[in-house]
Design a protein around this motif. Structure first.
Motif, PDB file in Angstrom:
ATOM      1  N   ARG A   1       0.875  -1.276  -0.034  1.00 47.58           N
ATOM      2  CA  ARG A   1      -0.093  -0.005  -0.056  1.00 47.58           C
ATOM      3  C   ARG A   1       0.656   1.221   0.085  1.00 47.58           C
ATOM      4  O   ARG A   1       0.557   2.123  -0.647  1.00 47.58           O
ATOM      5  CB  ARG A   1      -1.041  -0.155   1.302  1.00 47.58           C
ATOM      6  N   VAL A   2       2.090   1.167   0.843  1.00 47.81           N
ATOM      7  CA  VAL A   2       2.796   2.225   0.972  1.00 47.81           C
ATOM      8  C   VAL A   2       3.990   2.186  -0.105  1.00 47.81           C
ATOM      9  O   VAL A   2       5.001   1.713   0.561  1.00 47.81           O
ATOM     10  CB  VAL A   2       3.140   2.714   2.263  1.00 47.81           C
ATOM     11  N   THR A   3       3.741   2.367  -1.277  1.00 50.64           N
ATOM     12  CA  THR A   3       4.803   2.088  -2.266  1.00 50.64           C
ATOM     13  C   THR A   3       5.721   3.356  -2.512  1.00 50.64           C
ATOM     14  O   THR A   3       5.637   4.574  -1.831  1.00 50.64           O
ATOM     15  CB  THR A   3       4.030   1.962  -3.558  1.00 50.64           C
ATOM     16  N   PRO A   4       6.934   3.119  -3.050  1.00 53.06           N
ATOM     17  CA  PRO A   4       7.923   4.116  -3.112  1.00 53.06           C
ATOM     18  C   PRO A   4       7.317   5.152  -4.196  1.00 53.06           C
ATOM     19  O   PRO A   4       7.453   6.416  -3.608  1.00 53.06           O
ATOM     20  CB  PRO A   4       9.036   3.502  -4.009  1.00 53.06           C
ATOM     21  N   ALA A   5       6.331   5.123  -4.920  1.00 50.68           N
ATOM     22  CA  ALA A   5       5.648   6.247  -5.786  1.00 50.68           C
ATOM     23  C   ALA A   5       4.890   7.081  -4.634  1.00 50.68           C
ATOM     24  O   ALA A   5       4.695   8.222  -4.733  1.00 50.68           O
ATOM     25  CB  ALA A   5       4.752   5.711  -6.897  1.00 50.68           C
ATOM     26  N   LEU A   6       4.034   6.283  -3.861  1.00 51.27           N
ATOM     27  CA  LEU A   6       3.300   7.191  -2.764  1.00 51.27           C
ATOM     28  C   LEU A   6       4.208   7.941  -1.984  1.00 51.27           C
ATOM     29  O   LEU A   6       3.896   9.113  -1.505  1.00 51.27           O
ATOM     30  CB  LEU A   6       2.099   6.187  -2.103  1.00 51.27           C
ATOM     31  N   MET A   7       5.451   7.397  -1.525  1.00 51.50           N
ATOM     32  CA  MET A   7       6.174   7.955  -0.606  1.00 51.50           C
ATOM     33  C   MET A   7       6.574   9.204  -1.096  1.00 51.50           C
ATOM     34  O   MET A   7       6.678  10.287  -0.397  1.00 51.50           O
ATOM     35  CB  MET A   7       7.356   7.172   0.052  1.00 51.50           C
ATOM     36  N   ARG A   8       6.956   9.089  -2.419  1.00 53.98           N
ATOM     37  CA  ARG A   8       7.650  10.470  -3.133  1.00 53.98           C
ATOM     38  C   ARG A   8       6.502  11.421  -3.416  1.00 53.98           C
ATOM     39  O   ARG A   8       6.760  12.414  -3.332  1.00 53.98           O
ATOM     40  CB  ARG A   8       8.248   9.979  -4.570  1.00 53.98           C
ATOM     41  N   ARG A   9       5.284  11.030  -3.610  1.00 53.61           N
ATOM     42  CA  ARG A   9       4.357  12.040  -3.663  1.00 53.61           C
ATOM     43  C   ARG A   9       4.066  12.792  -2.460  1.00 53.61           C
ATOM     44  O   ARG A   9       3.894  13.847  -2.286  1.00 53.61           O
ATOM     45  CB  ARG A   9       3.167  11.261  -4.149  1.00 53.61           C
ATOM     46  N   VAL A  10       4.005  11.868  -1.204  1.00 55.84           N
ATOM     47  CA  VAL A  10       3.758  12.643   0.120  1.00 55.84           C
ATOM     48  C   VAL A  10       4.792  13.433   0.357  1.00 55.84           C
ATOM     49  O   VAL A  10       4.699  14.475   0.683  1.00 55.84           O
ATOM     50  CB  VAL A  10       3.540  11.509   0.929  1.00 55.84           C
ATOM     51  N   LEU A  11       6.232  13.167   0.207  1.00 59.42           N
ATOM     52  CA  LEU A  11       7.352  14.112   0.494  1.00 59.42           C
ATOM     53  C   LEU A  11       7.165  15.145  -0.256  1.00 59.42           C
ATOM     54  O   LEU A  11       7.231  16.175   0.187  1.00 59.42           O
ATOM     55  CB  LEU A  11       8.470  13.252  -0.044  1.00 59.42           C
ATOM     56  N   HIS A  12       6.929  15.051  -1.713  1.00 58.55           N
ATOM     57  CA  HIS A  12       6.746  16.223  -2.403  1.00 58.55           C
ATOM     58  C   HIS A  12       5.810  17.308  -1.905  1.00 58.55           C
ATOM     59  O   HIS A  12       5.727  18.293  -2.039  1.00 58.55           O
ATOM     60  CB  HIS A  12       6.348  15.927  -3.891  1.00 58.55           C
ATOM     61  N   SER A  13       4.565  16.734  -1.495  1.00 60.39           N
ATOM     62  CA  SER A  13       3.315  17.470  -1.122  1.00 60.39           C
ATOM     63  C   SER A  13       3.638  18.106   0.235  1.00 60.39           C
ATOM     64  O   SER A  13       3.426  19.387   0.204  1.00 60.39           O
ATOM     65  CB  SER A  13       2.319  16.533  -0.771  1.00 60.39           C
ATOM     66  N   HIS A  14       4.563  17.511   1.102  1.00 58.74           N
ATOM     67  CA  HIS A  14       5.051  18.122   2.281  1.00 58.74           C
ATOM     68  C   HIS A  14       6.019  19.170   2.018  1.00 58.74           C
ATOM     69  O   HIS A  14       6.400  19.965   2.899  1.00 58.74           O
ATOM     70  CB  HIS A  14       4.936  17.314   3.419  1.00 58.74           C
TER      71      HIS A  14
END
Length: 200
Positions: free
Chosen positions: A183-196
């Motif tokens: 569920r918490v994929t590399p792509a999702l982690m990158r998106r969350v980091l970019h958003s924050h």
């Protein structure tokens, strides 16, 4: 003539065996016997270099911290040399080094979580858990300070507070990624980091 064994190399090889066993079977499986077998040594040879299991685990934890530090330091050098890339993108790339985005970083994250969890029942491990957290916040503070100096971040930014906030974000994403990798994929982690990374 008997083979001359370098004690530092042998201790590092034993620590590497601990990391392999812990990554494959969990930290609880990293007994002296299992580690000796993994390293291709007699258990007496392991005991020659480490007084007991606790000393072995402490040494291995330092080796893991050193491994992560060397990788992040190399990434910092690469990113600092890349002056053609926007500071914000470089900062994002650096922070991503602390997330389990590939096999190497995932293994490091799983091992680190195993060691820090063990620190709750083995108090002598806690200082090393703190050491890594302190190192992370120091790097984060440097990134933020550099962002302020370059004009990419506002001068009014509370560096200490933001370093804690980013540390919590990276820790949380890492924990979730280890717990739920599907569920918490590399792509999702990158998106969350970019958003924050929107400080303005």
């Amino acid at each position: 003539m008997p083979k001359i064994v370098d004690p530092d190399e042998r201790r590092a090889a034993v620590a590497a065996a601990v990391l392999r066993v812990a990554a494959r079977d969990g930290l609880a499986a990293a007994s002296l016997r299992n580690v000796a077998e993994e390293a291709g040594l007699a258990i007496g040879s392991v005991r020659h270099y480490f007084a007991d299991h606790d000393e072995l685990i402490l040494f291995t934890m330092r080796e893991l911290v050193g491994r992560i530090d060397a990788r992040v330091t190399a990434a910092v050098r690469r990113l600092l040399a890349d002056t053609g890339t926007d500071h914000r993108l470089r900062a994002e790339a650096l922070l991503a080094e602390f997330l389990p985005l590939d096999a190497t970083r995932r293994e490091e994250a799983e091992l680190w979580l195993a060691f820090t969890t063990a620190g709750h029942t083995r108090p002598h491990l806690r200082p090393y858990a703190r050491e890594l957290q302190d190192s992370l916040r120091t790097v984060l503070a440097r990134v933020l300070t550099g962002g302020i100096a370059s004009g990419a971040l506002p001068a009014s930014l509370d560096v200490e507070l933001e370093a804690h906030r980013l540390s919590a974000l990276l820790d949380g994403l890492t924990f979730q990624a280890v717990l739920e990798p599907d569920r918490v994929t590399p792509a999702l982690m990158r998106r969350v980091l970019h958003s924050h990374l929107r400080f303005g």
